[in-house]
Motif scaffolding. Structure first.
Motif, PDB file in Angstrom:
ATOM      1  N   LEU A   8       0.834  -1.210   0.000  1.00  0.00           N
ATOM      2  CA  LEU A   8       0.000   0.000   0.000  1.00  0.00           C
ATOM      3  C   LEU A   8       0.862   1.250   0.000  1.00  0.00           C
ATOM      4  O   LEU A   8       0.580   2.221  -0.713  1.00  0.00           O
ATOM      5  CB  LEU A   8      -0.919  -0.020   1.234  1.00  0.00           C
ATOM      6  N   ILE A   9       1.934   1.233   0.781  1.00  0.00           N
ATOM      7  CA  ILE A   9       2.825   2.394   0.852  1.00  0.00           C
ATOM      8  C   ILE A   9       3.494   2.637  -0.497  1.00  0.00           C
ATOM      9  O   ILE A   9       3.591   3.771  -0.975  1.00  0.00           O
ATOM     10  CB  ILE A   9       3.878   2.186   1.970  1.00  0.00           C
ATOM     11  N   ARG A  10       3.959   1.546  -1.140  1.00  0.00           N
ATOM     12  CA  ARG A  10       4.605   1.697  -2.458  1.00  0.00           C
ATOM     13  C   ARG A  10       3.609   2.180  -3.506  1.00  0.00           C
ATOM     14  O   ARG A  10       3.941   3.010  -4.358  1.00  0.00           O
ATOM     15  CB  ARG A  10       5.213   0.361  -2.899  1.00  0.00           C
ATOM     16  N   ARG A  11       2.397   1.650  -3.444  1.00  0.00           N
ATOM     17  CA  ARG A  11       1.390   1.996  -4.454  1.00  0.00           C
ATOM     18  C   ARG A  11       0.970   3.459  -4.359  1.00  0.00           C
ATOM     19  O   ARG A  11       0.806   4.138  -5.366  1.00  0.00           O
ATOM     20  CB  ARG A  11       0.176   1.086  -4.275  1.00  0.00           C
ATOM     21  N   ASN A  12       0.834   3.976  -3.147  1.00  0.00           N
ATOM     22  CA  ASN A  12       0.372   5.363  -2.993  1.00  0.00           C
ATOM     23  C   ASN A  12       1.526   6.359  -2.978  1.00  0.00           C
ATOM     24  O   ASN A  12       1.424   7.432  -3.566  1.00  0.00           O
ATOM     25  CB  ASN A  12      -0.444   5.504  -1.701  1.00  0.00           C
TER      26      ASN A  12
ATOM     27  N   GLU B  91      11.634  11.700  -2.795  1.00  0.00           N
ATOM     28  CA  GLU B  91      10.217  11.367  -2.703  1.00  0.00           C
ATOM     29  C   GLU B  91       9.795  10.300  -3.704  1.00  0.00           C
ATOM     30  O   GLU B  91       8.605  10.097  -3.931  1.00  0.00           O
ATOM     31  CB  GLU B  91       9.360  12.635  -2.909  1.00  0.00           C
ATOM     32  N   ASP B  92      10.763   9.600  -4.321  1.00  0.00           N
ATOM     33  CA  ASP B  92      10.388   8.549  -5.248  1.00  0.00           C
ATOM     34  C   ASP B  92      10.211   7.233  -4.498  1.00  0.00           C
ATOM     35  O   ASP B  92      10.590   7.095  -3.330  1.00  0.00           O
ATOM     36  CB  ASP B  92      11.452   8.403  -6.346  1.00  0.00           C
ATOM     37  N   VAL B  93       9.623   6.255  -5.178  1.00  0.00           N
ATOM     38  CA  VAL B  93       9.327   4.969  -4.540  1.00  0.00           C
ATOM     39  C   VAL B  93      10.608   4.273  -4.095  1.00  0.00           C
ATOM     40  O   VAL B  93      10.646   3.625  -3.040  1.00  0.00           O
ATOM     41  CB  VAL B  93       8.530   4.070  -5.513  1.00  0.00           C
ATOM     42  N   ALA B  94      11.678   4.407  -4.870  1.00  0.00           N
ATOM     43  CA  ALA B  94      12.930   3.728  -4.536  1.00  0.00           C
ATOM     44  C   ALA B  94      13.517   4.209  -3.218  1.00  0.00           C
ATOM     45  O   ALA B  94      14.266   3.482  -2.561  1.00  0.00           O
ATOM     46  CB  ALA B  94      13.947   3.937  -5.661  1.00  0.00           C
ATOM     47  N   SER B  95      13.189   5.439  -2.809  1.00  0.00           N
ATOM     48  CA  SER B  95      13.758   5.984  -1.575  1.00  0.00           C
ATOM     49  C   SER B  95      12.892   5.711  -0.349  1.00  0.00           C
ATOM     50  O   SER B  95      13.225   6.152   0.748  1.00  0.00           O
ATOM     51  CB  SER B  95      13.959   7.497  -1.717  1.00  0.00           C
ATOM     52  N   LEU B  96      11.786   4.979  -0.521  1.00  0.00           N
ATOM     53  CA  LEU B  96      10.912   4.693   0.616  1.00  0.00           C
ATOM     54  C   LEU B  96      11.637   3.837   1.650  1.00  0.00           C
ATOM     55  O   LEU B  96      12.244   2.820   1.321  1.00  0.00           O
ATOM     56  CB  LEU B  96       9.652   3.965   0.151  1.00  0.00           C
ATOM     57  N   ALA B  97      11.558   4.280   2.915  1.00  0.00           N
ATOM     58  CA  ALA B  97      12.191   3.542   4.003  1.00  0.00           C
ATOM     59  C   ALA B  97      11.170   2.923   4.948  1.00  0.00           C
ATOM     60  O   ALA B  97      11.527   2.175   5.849  1.00  0.00           O
ATOM     61  CB  ALA B  97      13.128   4.460   4.782  1.00  0.00           C
TER      62      ALA B  97
ATOM     63  N   ALA C 299       1.840   7.858   7.058  1.00  0.00           N
ATOM     64  CA  ALA C 299       2.739   8.866   6.496  1.00  0.00           C
ATOM     65  C   ALA C 299       4.025   8.189   6.038  1.00  0.00           C
ATOM     66  O   ALA C 299       4.759   7.629   6.860  1.00  0.00           O
ATOM     67  CB  ALA C 299       3.055   9.945   7.531  1.00  0.00           C
ATOM     68  N   PRO C 300       4.333   8.177   4.728  1.00  0.00           N
ATOM     69  CA  PRO C 300       5.526   7.487   4.236  1.00  0.00           C
ATOM     70  C   PRO C 300       6.813   8.190   4.674  1.00  0.00           C
ATOM     71  O   PRO C 300       6.847   9.404   4.861  1.00  0.00           O
ATOM     72  CB  PRO C 300       5.358   7.547   2.714  1.00  0.00           C
ATOM     73  N   LEU C 301       7.861   7.391   4.841  1.00  0.00           N
ATOM     74  CA  LEU C 301       9.184   7.903   5.190  1.00  0.00           C
ATOM     75  C   LEU C 301      10.129   7.681   4.007  1.00  0.00           C
ATOM     76  O   LEU C 301      10.162   6.586   3.437  1.00  0.00           O
ATOM     77  CB  LEU C 301       9.736   7.178   6.421  1.00  0.00           C
ATOM     78  N   HIS C 302      10.883   8.721   3.648  1.00  0.00           N
ATOM     79  CA  HIS C 302      11.833   8.637   2.528  1.00  0.00           C
ATOM     80  C   HIS C 302      13.252   8.859   3.025  1.00  0.00           C
ATOM     81  O   HIS C 302      13.482   9.571   4.007  1.00  0.00           O
ATOM     82  CB  HIS C 302      11.495   9.684   1.462  1.00  0.00           C
ATOM     83  N   ARG C 303      14.217   8.274   2.322  1.00  0.00           N
ATOM     84  CA  ARG C 303      15.627   8.476   2.624  1.00  0.00           C
ATOM     85  C   ARG C 303      16.148   9.702   1.884  1.00  0.00           C
ATOM     86  O   ARG C 303      15.771   9.964   0.738  1.00  0.00           O
ATOM     87  CB  ARG C 303      16.458   7.255   2.203  1.00  0.00           C
ATOM     88  N   GLU C 304      16.980  10.464   2.564  1.00  0.00           N
ATOM     89  CA  GLU C 304      17.755  11.553   1.949  1.00  0.00           C
ATOM     90  C   GLU C 304      16.864  12.565   1.234  1.00  0.00           C
ATOM     91  O   GLU C 304      17.199  13.059   0.155  1.00  0.00           O
ATOM     92  CB  GLU C 304      18.787  10.975   0.975  1.00  0.00           C
ATOM     93  N   HIS C 305      15.726  12.870   1.823  1.00  0.00           N
ATOM     94  CA  HIS C 305      14.839  13.935   1.338  1.00  0.00           C
ATOM     95  C   HIS C 305      14.357  13.708  -0.090  1.00  0.00           C
ATOM     96  O   HIS C 305      13.984  14.648  -0.779  1.00  0.00           O
ATOM     97  CB  HIS C 305      15.533  15.313   1.421  1.00  0.00           C
TER      98      HIS C 305
END
Length: 519
Positions: free
Chosen positions: A139-143, A172-178, A164-170
């Protein structure tokens, strides 16, 4: 021992600092780089003694680029963890941080209680076994965006989840989702909070939804009374919005930019209510603050004090309030010094103050001082002609708050709202509809979504003998209506105009029921 080095941000400076501890056989357990520009180094040296630090300090400060060395109580990461733990512990809702495999990384105490484990056992748990029908990482990846009000069922309880999704290194793409932070709100309790949350956002008479002609009349009267610098008494049942009306009157007055303070007199012990309202002098009693305490009256200087449930005020407080209303003066608890203030007093009650006066429970002179201006807020059951518009107003507000689509209101659901007796009035209606929106998984709110407890008898039928004939039942209802309306329209002509019938009809009915002494 933990040390902070104020230093240059240069290559090799950490190696040069740590070498001195190595020469003394001291192990550096952890190091961190901080400061706005990387100009601070923190080291945790567990076995470093104060005497050793005194010997080492000149050598450490002689390292090129080191400006100062001092001891600190916490490493930056330790401070962040403590602050985060304190923040999470203060939240009553379950809050969890999960990674992209669905494992819990951190959580607060409420989340641990929900999952049935100790707080130290929460990290590493997988949510899959508790939410087998929901793949949160997918769900997090999809949204890849915040999700509000997702309805989930966890341990047999329905929640609305904010994710609320968390991203690495500021990024906002799916690959940076932590991972994501998940906050759970119980669907059957969230409506209880909405009144308090939204009340802070609402201001003035424009914030009061006026769907009913009865309420429109009250607001017109309130607008005329608001600028008058005299005591105001607001009467009405619980949940009718007496404090909201008091705040609107305050904002519409010349005192609108000054403080507005509120005190609920119900349930407070006499001593506590007195110190809250009037304050106390230094050393007034055992356990008092050495510097004393300002009461709400002094904190409200130049503004408006709102005393809710004034009918519950003790006799002693009634005397002090009466004196303040008479000359603007009072004494703090434990003080002989007079304090003089300019504060407008607005009171509210759901009790019959004249009846309390007759019973000796409320002072006649105080009642007349408070009743200079008065407003009677009607209960919701007397404003049924505005029920549909008011209901849709609250449904729209709830949908915006939750972040879902705007549902409709079916005719059977509306009929149930209109027929209900609403002991909690507008506040109860707002909470019920907020909960209905949270429970509705379709496009229309149905009667099943309305959680209406049968608290007490319906006000319209209480005390009526339903075993009587229809004529007898209708006659009793007619008598009650006339008894209720006659004091507000104290002549047969006024009352006939109010009810839309002829003067002769009303005169005959008043005579039949022995109301008002009409000929």
């Amino acid at each position: 021992m933990r040390l902070r080095f104020h230093c240059q941000n240069r290559i090799g400076i950490l190696r040069d600092i740590v070498a001195h501890f190595s020469d003394y056989g001291l192990n550096v357990a952890r190091g961190e780089v901080g400061g706005e520009h990387g100009n601070a180094i923190y080291l945790h040296v567990p076995h470093l003694l104060h005497a050793q630090l005194a010997t080492l300090r000149p050598e450490l400060e002689a390292v090129p680029g080191v400006f100062a060395v001092r001891q600190v109580s916490l490493m930056p990461s330790e401070r962040r963890h403590l602050e985060l733990d304190a923040l999470l512990s203060s939240l009553s809702d379950p809050v969890m941080s999960i990674d992209m495999e669905g494992h819990i990384v951190a959580a607060n105490r409420a989340a641990g209680q929900l999952l049935g484990v100790r707080i130290d056992e929460v990290p590493g748990l997988s949510l899959d076994r508790h939410l087998p029908e929901l793949d949160l990482p997918a769900l997090i990846r999809r949204n890849n965006a915040r999700v509000n009000g997702l309805r989930i069922k966890l341990r047999d309880t329905t929640f609305l989840a904010d994710i609320a999704p968390l991203h690495r290194e500021h990024q906002e793409d799916v690959a940076s989702l932590a991972g994501a932070v998940v906050t759970l709100h119980r669907a059957d309790r969230i409506g209880e909070r909405i009144y308090q949350v939204q009340r802070q956002e609402l201001r003035g008479f424009e914030a009061i939804f006026q769907a009913s002609p009865r309420l429109q009349t009250v607001i017109r009267e309130a607008r005329r009374m608001a600028p008058l610098d005299a005591p105001l008494l607001i009467q009405g049942e619980t949940g009718t919005g007496k404090e909201l009306l008091a705040r609107a009157c305050h904002l519409a007055s010349a005192r609108g930019q000054a403080p507005f303070m509120a005190l609920n007199c119900a349930g407070l012990p006499e001593s506590m209510a007195e110190t809250e309202l009037f304050g106390y002098a230094p050393g007034a009693f055992e356990g008092a603050r050495a510097e004393g305490k300002l009461g709400l009256l002094e904190l409200t200087a130049g503004g408006t004090i709102f005393l809710d449930e004034v009918g519950e005020m003790s006799p002693r407080l009634q005397v002090k309030l009466l004196r303040f209303l008479q000359d603007g003066g009072f004494r703090r608890v434990g003080s002989d010094e007079e304090t003089w203030l300019d504060v407008r007093v607005i009171c509210a009650t759901q009790q019959d103050l004249p009846a309390l006066c007759a019973q000796g429970l409320f002072r006649h002179d105080l009642y007349h001082r408070l009743n200079v201006l008065s407003l009677q807020v009607p209960p919701l059951r007397e404003c049924r002609d505005g029920m549909e518009a008011l209901a849709m107003h609250f449904i729209d507000r709830a949908a915006r708050q939750i972040g879902c689509g705007l549902p409709g209101l079916s005719s059977p659901a509306l009929a149930r709202l209109v027929a209900y007796h609403w002991p909690g009035n507008v506040r109860q209606l707002e909470n019920v509809l907020f909960q209905a929106v949270s429970l509705c998984d379709g496009e229309t709110i149905e009667p099943d979504h309305l959680r209406l407890p049968d608290v007490g008898d319906s006000a319209g039928l209480a005390g009526i003998d339903l075993e009587s004939s229809l004529a007898g039942i209708l006659g009793e209802v007619e008598r009650r209506v006339l008894e209720e309306l006659y004091p507000r329209h104290p002549s047969s002509r006024q009352l006939a105009k109010r009810l839309g019938v002829s003067h002769t009809t009303i005169a005959n009915k008043l005579r039949r029921h022995g109301i008002g002494g009409e000929e």
